[in-house]
Motif scaffolding. Structure first.
Motif, short mmCIF file in Angstrom:
data_model
loop_
_atom_site.label_atom_id
_atom_site.label_comp_id
_atom_site.label_asym_id
_atom_site.label_seq_id
_atom_site.Cartn_x
_atom_site.Cartn_y
_atom_site.Cartn_z
N PRO A 113 6.38 -15.53 -10.95
CA PRO A 113 5.48 -14.72 -10.11
C PRO A 113 6.21 -13.53 -9.52
O PRO A 113 7.40 -13.59 -9.24
N ILE A 114 5.47 -12.44 -9.33
CA ILE A 114 6.04 -11.26 -8.71
C ILE A 114 6.05 -11.48 -7.20
O ILE A 114 5.00 -11.55 -6.56
N ASN A 115 7.24 -11.61 -6.62
CA ASN A 115 7.36 -11.90 -5.19
C ASN A 115 7.39 -10.65 -4.33
O ASN A 115 7.14 -10.72 -3.12
N VAL A 168 0.85 -1.19 0.00
CA VAL A 168 0.00 0.00 0.00
C VAL A 168 0.89 1.24 0.00
O VAL A 168 1.77 1.38 0.85
N VAL A 169 0.65 2.12 -0.96
CA VAL A 169 1.41 3.36 -1.08
C VAL A 169 0.46 4.48 -1.47
O VAL A 169 -0.22 4.40 -2.50
N GLN A 170 0.39 5.52 -0.64
CA GLN A 170 -0.38 6.73 -0.94
C GLN A 170 -1.81 6.42 -1.39
O GLN A 170 -2.28 6.92 -2.41
N GLY A 171 -2.48 5.58 -0.63
CA GLY A 171 -3.88 5.29 -0.91
C GLY A 171 -4.12 4.34 -2.06
O GLY A 171 -5.27 4.18 -2.50
N ARG A 172 -3.07 3.71 -2.53
CA ARG A 172 -3.21 2.75 -3.63
C ARG A 172 -2.61 1.41 -3.22
O ARG A 172 -1.56 1.36 -2.57
N LEU A 173 -3.30 0.34 -3.61
CA LEU A 173 -2.84 -1.02 -3.32
C LEU A 173 -2.24 -1.61 -4.58
O LEU A 173 -2.90 -1.68 -5.62
N TYR A 174 -0.97 -2.01 -4.49
CA TYR A 174 -0.30 -2.66 -5.61
C TYR A 174 -0.17 -4.14 -5.32
O TYR A 174 0.22 -4.54 -4.22
N MET A 175 -0.48 -4.95 -6.32
CA MET A 175 -0.49 -6.41 -6.16
C MET A 175 0.38 -7.07 -7.22
O MET A 175 0.14 -6.89 -8.42
N GLY A 176 1.37 -7.81 -6.80
CA GLY A 176 2.18 -8.61 -7.71
C GLY A 176 1.56 -9.99 -7.82
O GLY A 176 1.25 -10.63 -6.81
N CYS A 177 1.37 -10.46 -9.04
CA CYS A 177 0.59 -11.68 -9.28
C CYS A 177 1.45 -12.83 -9.78
O CYS A 177 2.58 -12.64 -10.25
N THR A 178 0.90 -14.03 -9.70
CA THR A 178 1.63 -15.22 -10.13
C THR A 178 1.81 -15.29 -11.64
O THR A 178 2.65 -16.04 -12.12
N ASP A 179 1.02 -14.51 -12.40
CA ASP A 179 1.16 -14.51 -13.86
C ASP A 179 2.09 -13.40 -14.35
O ASP A 179 2.10 -13.09 -15.53
N SER A 180 2.87 -12.81 -13.44
CA SER A 180 3.84 -11.76 -13.70
C SER A 180 3.21 -10.39 -13.93
O SER A 180 3.90 -9.44 -14.29
N SER A 181 1.90 -10.25 -13.73
CA SER A 181 1.24 -8.96 -13.88
C SER A 181 1.27 -8.18 -12.56
O SER A 181 1.52 -8.75 -11.49
#
Length: 271
Positions: free
Chosen positions: A176-178, A136-149
């Motif tokens: 996957p994005i770890n 979580v950064v500045q009111g936004r949630l970033y998600m790294g996924c198993t499909d590299s997205s």
């Protein structure tokens, strides 16, 4: 940091001026750090299985710990001692945690993302993706996924968008994005390679401005950035510390690596 063995260190965080370390046996140790020495202050064993993650929690200036025992515990300093004030039960082991105000975001063992509100009502988000990590950064949630997205959610509006599409390359599809980290105006992600670019360029689906790999055969499990250095926890690597402009090499914790971030618009590097 000897004393009784609690297994591998599985999570670390600074909380109220002390270092908290989580272990594979479910214990949490709290250390007073002075210079290069560490003194054990408390040794707490309330989780039944491995502590997988920590996060700061704004209400009550609290600390959260997530565990493979399917619980999230809320910790506070009570009469100068760290005590568990709440236990949040889950249906799956907790893999990752982050917070925004009174909201608690979790990644489960099944790669789903759940969010708890202040009343502890839970809902699922980003149901179409298998998520590996969150930030979580500045009111936004970033998600790294198993499909590299990489997915982004504007928390206040619950608006989802994809800022990095899944790779079409068959070599990248099993990466996957770890870990995802925002630093200044750059977004970094890590798998068995580390990529970074200006945030606006990610949104335009441009190629990353920097791309590098740790040691051959290693995969980045976790990443952090402090000042102009990227810190890596790798699955298998010989640790190296590098600084600019002079190069200094030395042993750090096993499996760890420190590399310099971009300087003068040059990408980070390591040997």
């Amino acid at each position: 940091m000897g004393r009784r063995s609690s297994g591998a260190v599985t999570a670390l965080i600074f909380y109220r001026g002390k270092l908290c370390s989580g272990y594979s046996d479910g214990s949490i140790k709290v250390w007073e750090i002075k210079g290069q020495s560490a003194t054990l202050v408390w040794d707490i064993k309330e989780h039944r299985k491995a502590v997988t993650c920590f996060s700061h929690f704004e209400p009550g200036d609290s600390l959260l710990s997530g565990s493979a025992d399917k619980t999230i515990r809320v910790w506070q300093m009570v009469k100068r001692k760290m005590e568990c004030t709440e236990v949040i039960s889950m249906k799956e082991p907790v893999q990752n945690l982050d917070t925004h105000g009174q909201l608690i975001f979790t990644v489960t063992h099944g790669h789903g993302v759940k969010v708890f509100d202040a009343s502890r009502k839970v809902k699922d988000i980003c149901k179409s993706k298998h998520v590996k990590c969150i930030r979580v950064v500045q009111g936004r949630l970033y998600m790294g996924c198993t499909d590299s997205s990489i997915q982004e959610v504007v928390i206040a509006r619950n608006h989802e968008q994809e800022i990095r599409a899944p790779s079409k390359s068959w070599r990248m599809q099993n990466r996957p994005i770890n870990s995802v980290v925002m630093y200044k105006d750059w977004l970094y992600c890590a798998s068995d390679i580390i990529e970074g670019s200006n945030f606006k360029e990610w949104k335009r689906h441009s190629k990353p401005r920097m791309s590098m790999a740790p040691d051959k055969g290693a995969s980045v499990l976790a990443m952090g950035i402090v000042e102009d250095f990227i810190y890596l926890n790798c699955s298998s690597s010989r640790s190296i510390l590098q600084e600019e402009p002079d190069m200094v090499e030395g042993d750090a914790a096993e499996g760890g690596k420190v590399i310099s971030r971009q300087q003068n618009n040059k990408p980070p590097h390591c040997q």
